[in-house]
Design an enzyme around this catalytic site. Sequence first.
Site, PDB file in Angstrom:
ATOM      1  N   GLY A   1       0.899  -1.469   0.042  1.00 34.18           N
ATOM      2  CA  GLY A   1       0.012   0.045   0.113  1.00 34.18           C
ATOM      3  C   GLY A   1       0.773   1.169   0.006  1.00 34.18           C
TER       4      GLY A   1
ATOM      5  N   CYS B   1       5.362  -4.733   0.506  1.00 34.14           N
ATOM      6  CA  CYS B   1       5.544  -3.756  -0.428  1.00 34.14           C
ATOM      7  C   CYS B   1       6.280  -3.984  -1.540  1.00 34.14           C
ATOM      8  CB  CYS B   1       6.629  -2.627   0.175  1.00 34.14           C
ATOM      9  SG  CYS B   1       5.895  -1.938   1.701  1.00 34.14           S
TER      10      CYS B   1
ATOM     11  N   ARG C   1       5.890  -1.883  -5.213  1.00 38.59           N
ATOM     12  CA  ARG C   1       5.788  -0.678  -6.003  1.00 38.59           C
ATOM     13  C   ARG C   1       6.968   0.340  -5.302  1.00 38.59           C
ATOM     14  NH1 ARG C   1       2.176   1.335  -9.371  1.00 38.59           N
ATOM     15  NH2 ARG C   1       0.555   0.155  -8.372  1.00 38.59           N
TER      16      ARG C   1
ATOM     17  N   CYS D   1      -2.072  -0.301 -32.670  1.00 41.45           N
ATOM     18  CA  CYS D   1      -3.110   0.314 -33.533  1.00 41.45           C
ATOM     19  C   CYS D   1      -4.281   0.608 -32.911  1.00 41.45           C
ATOM     20  CB  CYS D   1      -3.373  -0.773 -34.470  1.00 41.45           C
ATOM     21  SG  CYS D   1      -2.058  -1.195 -35.693  1.00 41.45           S
TER      22      CYS D   1
ATOM     23  N   TYR E   1       5.292  -2.747 -12.008  1.00 39.40           N
ATOM     24  CA  TYR E   1       4.328  -2.534 -12.618  1.00 39.40           C
ATOM     25  C   TYR E   1       4.393  -1.930 -14.173  1.00 39.40           C
ATOM     26  CZ  TYR E   1       2.342  -4.160  -8.222  1.00 39.40           C
ATOM     27  OH  TYR E   1       2.213  -4.619  -7.193  1.00 39.40           O
TER      28      TYR E   1
END
Length: 417
Positions: free
Chosen positions: A229, A268, A270, A345, A374
Amino acid sequence: MQQVIDYLHRRKKANPKPVCAFVYDLDALQTHVSGLMKTLPSRCRLFYAMKANSEAPILKALAPLVHGFEVASLGEVRKVRAISPEAPIIFGGPGKTDEEIEGAIDLGLYLLHVESRHELQRIGRIAHRRGVEVPILLRVNLHGALPQATLAMAGRPTQFGIDEAALPDLIRLAVALKNVKLAGFHLHSLSNQLDPEQHVRLIALYCARVRRWIETFGLKIDYINAGGGVGVNYADLTRQFDWNCFSERLAGMLQVECPPGAGVLFECGRYLTAACGYYVTEVLDIKQNHGKHYAIINGGSHHFRLPAAWQHSHPFSIVPVARWDYPFSRPELLDSEVTVAGQLCTPKDILARDVRISRLRIGDLLLFPYAGAYGWSISCHDFLSHPHPDHIYLSETGPAADKTDPRQAAARRSRRD
């Protein structure tokens, strides 16, 4: 960042091929995580949530520093064991199969998160059949108001965890199962929290709930898992989550609120790896359409899906490249707004919108920071079958690793032959 830019200049000078790569600064990663570990309160443990980035060099750099790894599949368990036979593993996530549970037991588990009654029953059955004891944490989707963040996994209907209203029945079942040890509770409720004081208050709420369950059911637990978080501020890279403030406030709060004998776990992802990674790509074309300028890059959201997934305009810097191999003039933009678009595309293949630049030329490089989490790991790598980017791992304490996608290497050999 300068080490990354220097590397890119050397690479572009030596090779005219358009650049497309993820570049990771392993020294910066280890310095950052070492600092987090030093200030973490003594009763806490920090696990790396490897869903953020599970590349082997990243795992190897983190293994000596963190307390272990949080995984969400048997494939991730195997990746951990490929770099460490002993690193503690916490296995979470909804929808675990019997094969995954058994495989994780075989490869060595520290804790297993339980997401439902059915999953708990299957774990108990497997553990009994194999004659082992499996330590579990019950993941709870709490009721009541929780702090706001970019993503919420609790405090509302989601697919995650056990509804708090159903928890008493699950506690009784867990205690009754002979081959299951109820070691505590998992309470990961939100993602990308940027306010350290709010996060401490959330963990204080966790502690209060767990104390109530301990008293009601006469439990003795080992862990409260607060999940991850801790967030990254992509809108303003200069204003990030204040870990030192968080650790200081957390230590004081835990002395008062944490149940005696219980440790606090963090998972943790990120916040550990985002800042060490860069997505770098070359500008292939500059065009104007209906009054707007577009820079078309050698890559896009099939490599770096994060901006589309989080619906933000990702910051970037321009790395000027002097090399120009064409006999005609080099197109450029001066003092203009530009939208950065990829090769796919679809009009949704946008990494940054309406960014004011002073000068941008075809052949310059765009360097997207905070791409170490990510980014590649959540992207649709093979959509339209474009080549994969290179993965470059830089370190001044050891040789740089350059992992080029094997299909790209095979294609180059075929062209040479």
